[in-house]
Design a protein around this motif. Structure first.
Motif, PDB file in Angstrom:
ATOM      1  N   ILE A 116       0.904  -1.113   0.131  1.00  0.00           N
ATOM      2  CA  ILE A 116       0.207   0.144  -0.111  1.00  0.00           C
ATOM      3  C   ILE A 116       1.043   1.278   0.042  1.00  0.00           C
ATOM      4  N   THR A 117       2.078   1.195   0.801  1.00  0.00           N
ATOM      5  CA  THR A 117       2.742   2.290   0.804  1.00  0.00           C
ATOM      6  C   THR A 117       3.536   2.492  -0.615  1.00  0.00           C
ATOM      7  N   THR A 118       3.861   1.545  -1.242  1.00  0.00           N
ATOM      8  CA  THR A 118       4.348   1.731  -2.665  1.00  0.00           C
ATOM      9  C   THR A 118       3.068   2.350  -3.763  1.00  0.00           C
ATOM     10  N   ARG A 119       2.029   2.167  -3.521  1.00  0.00           N
ATOM     11  CA  ARG A 119       0.817   2.617  -4.231  1.00  0.00           C
ATOM     12  C   ARG A 119       0.586   3.840  -3.830  1.00  0.00           C
ATOM     13  N   ILE A 120       0.754   4.307  -2.651  1.00  0.00           N
ATOM     14  CA  ILE A 120       0.525   5.605  -2.226  1.00  0.00           C
ATOM     15  C   ILE A 120       1.493   6.738  -2.886  1.00  0.00           C
ATOM     16  N   LEU A 121       2.678   6.026  -2.693  1.00  0.00           N
ATOM     17  CA  LEU A 121       3.973   6.708  -3.164  1.00  0.00           C
ATOM     18  C   LEU A 121       3.783   7.080  -4.808  1.00  0.00           C
ATOM     19  N   ALA A 122       3.199   6.130  -5.405  1.00  0.00           N
ATOM     20  CA  ALA A 122       3.190   6.263  -6.896  1.00  0.00           C
ATOM     21  C   ALA A 122       1.938   7.257  -7.192  1.00  0.00           C
ATOM     22  N   GLY A 123       1.034   7.171  -6.432  1.00  0.00           N
ATOM     23  CA  GLY A 123      -0.210   8.039  -6.672  1.00  0.00           C
ATOM     24  C   GLY A 123       0.011   9.359  -6.438  1.00  0.00           C
ATOM     25  N   CYS A 124       0.997   9.583  -5.337  1.00  0.00           N
ATOM     26  CA  CYS A 124       1.514  11.173  -4.914  1.00  0.00           C
ATOM     27  C   CYS A 124       2.329  11.601  -6.160  1.00  0.00           C
ATOM     28  N   THR A 125       3.348  10.753  -6.566  1.00  0.00           N
ATOM     29  CA  THR A 125       4.310  11.087  -7.700  1.00  0.00           C
ATOM     30  C   THR A 125       3.647  11.534  -8.867  1.00  0.00           C
ATOM     31  N   THR A 126       2.759  10.550  -9.246  1.00  0.00           N
ATOM     32  CA  THR A 126       1.985  10.925 -10.695  1.00  0.00           C
ATOM     33  C   THR A 126       1.006  12.345 -10.565  1.00  0.00           C
ATOM     34  N   GLY A 127       0.425  12.277  -9.300  1.00  0.00           N
ATOM     35  CA  GLY A 127      -0.490  13.320  -8.968  1.00  0.00           C
ATOM     36  C   GLY A 127       0.246  14.637  -9.146  1.00  0.00           C
ATOM     37  N   ALA A 128       1.067  14.751  -8.291  1.00  0.00           N
ATOM     38  CA  ALA A 128       2.017  15.881  -8.368  1.00  0.00           C
ATOM     39  C   ALA A 128       2.503  16.258  -9.703  1.00  0.00           C
ATOM     40  N   MET A 129       3.083  15.278 -10.334  1.00  0.00           N
ATOM     41  CA  MET A 129       3.743  15.615 -11.851  1.00  0.00           C
ATOM     42  C   MET A 129       2.748  16.192 -12.821  1.00  0.00           C
ATOM     43  N   ALA A 130       1.589  15.475 -12.496  1.00  0.00           N
ATOM     44  CA  ALA A 130       0.199  16.008 -13.448  1.00  0.00           C
ATOM     45  C   ALA A 130      -0.012  17.365 -13.417  1.00  0.00           C
TER      46      ALA A 130
END
Length: 311
Positions: A116-130
Motif C-alpha cells: 500500500i505504501t508503494t501504491r500511495i507513493l506512486a499516486g502522490c508522484t504522478t498526481g504531483a507531476m500532472a
C-alpha cells in the motif's frame, strides 16, 4: 505475444498514457455540468461573506443546474469545457497513464507484490507531476466555470480559452497561470491516491478471490468505490483550491489564509460545500473513465498486435 488475446497482453506505457487521456476526456464530456455545479456551490459562500443578507443563489445540485440554465442558458453548464479537455489530456494521461510505471519504480526488485505504501507513493508522484504540467488549464477552467461571480466590468471576462491564458499571463503575471499550484498538488495527490490505490486494491481483491472476472461489473464496482473515497478525503482541499484559484489578486495572501478565512466566516462545514455534486461528478467520472480506460487499453493493444502481425 503470439497466441495471446489483447486482454492477456500487458499494455505498454504509451497505450496507458493515450488511453487514460482519451477516457478522461470522454468522462469529462458526460460529467462537466456536475463539475460546474460543484464549483458554483463551492464559491457561493465567498460571495455571501461580503453580502451577508443576500439569500443563497444556488440550492443543491439540481437547483444549481436549473438556475444556471434559466439565468445563463444551457451552454453555461459547459463553460470552460475546452480548458477542461486540455486539462484531461495532459493531466489524466500522466496521473493515471503513468501510475503503473511509477508503482513499478517504487517496488523493490524481485518483489511481485506492491505494498500500500508503494501504491500511495506512486499516486502522490504522478498526481504531483500532472498538476505541475496541467495547472494553467485548471486555472482557466475554474475561471470560466465561476464566471457569473465575477464583478460587472471585471477585466477577467475572457473571449475564449486562448484569450484567457494570454489575459491571465498579462494581467497577473506568469505566476497567475500557476495560481493555487500548492493546494492543487495537495488536492490531486490525495485524489490520485484515493482513486488509483482504492481502484487498484478493490479490483485486485475481486480478482484474487474470484468474486468477479476482469470485466464491466468488476471495473464498475472498483471505480465507484474509488470515486467515493476520493470525494471524502479530497473535498476540503478541493474547496480551498477552487476559492483560491478563482479569487481576484489580493483577496487571499495564501491558500492557508483562504482556509482560515473560510473557517472564520462560514464554519468547518464550508469545507464540504458542494459535496453532493462532487460525489455525483467524481463517482460518475470514475465509473465512466475507468470502464472506458479498460476497454481502450484492450482495443489499442489489439490494434498494436494486428500491426505487428502484419509485418
Amino acid at each position: 505475444m503470439a497466441g495471446l488475446k489483447p486482454s492477456e497482453v500487458p499494455p505498454t506505457t504509451a497505450v496507458k498514457f493515450l488511453g487514460a487521456g482519451t477516457a478522461a476526456c470522454f468522462a469529462d464530456l458526460l460529467t462537466f455540468p456536475l463539475d460546474t455545479a460543484k464549483v458554483r456551490l463551492q464559491i457561493q459562500g465567498e460571495k455571501q461573506a461580503t453580502q451577508a443578507a443576500q439569500r443563497p443563489q444556488y440550492r443543491g445540485v439540481l437547483g444549481t443546474i436549473l438556475t444556471m440554465v434559466r439565468t445563463e442558458g444551457p451552454r453555461s453548464l459547459y463553460s470552460g469545457l475546452v480548458a477542461g479537455l486540455q486539462r484531461q489530456m495532459s493531466f489524466a494521461s500522466i496521473r493515471i497513464g503513468l501510475y503503473d510505471s511509477a508503482k513499478q519504480l517504487y517496488t523493490p526488485k524481485g518483489c511481485d507484490y506492491s505494498s500500500i505504501t508503494t501504491r500511495i507513493l506512486a499516486g502522490c508522484t504522478t498526481g504531483a507531476m500532472a498538476v505541475c504540467c496541467a495547472q494553467p488549464t485548471d486555472v482557466v477552467k475554474v475561471r470560466f466555470q465561476a464566471g457569473i461571480h465575477l464583478a460587472a466590468g471585471s477585466n477577467r471576462k475572457y473571449s475564449g480559452t486562448m484569450d484567457a491564458y494570454r489575459t491571465i499571463a498579462r494581467e497577473e503575471g506568469f505566476r497567475g497561470l500557476w495560481k493555487g499550484t500548492f493546494p492543487n498538488i495537495t488536492r490531486n495527490s490525495i485524489v490520485n491516491c484515493a482513486e488509483m490505490v482504492t481502484y487498484d486494491i478493490i479490483k485486485e481483491k475481486l480478482l484474487d478471490y474470484r468474486l468477479l472476472t476482469d470485466n464491466f461489473p468488476c471495473h464498475f464496482i472498483s471505480a465507484f468505490g474509488a470515486g467515493f473515497c476520493a470525494t471524502v478525503v479530497a473535498s476540503p482541499v478541493d474547496v480551498v483550491k477552487t476559492r483560491y484559484m478563482n479569487s481576484p489578486p489580493g483577496r487571499y495572501r495564501s491558500p492557508l489564509d483562504c482556509m482560515l478565512k473560510m473557517v472564520a466566516r462560514e464554519g468547518p462545514m464550508a469545507f464540504y460545500k458542494g459535496f453532493t455534486p462532487s460525489f455525483l461528478r467524481l463517482g460518475t467520472w470514475n465509473v465512466v473513465m475507468f470502464v472506458t480506460y479498460e476497454q481502450l487499453k484492450r482495443a489499442l493493444m489489439k490494434v498494436q498486435m494486428l500491426r505487428e502481425s502484419s509485418f
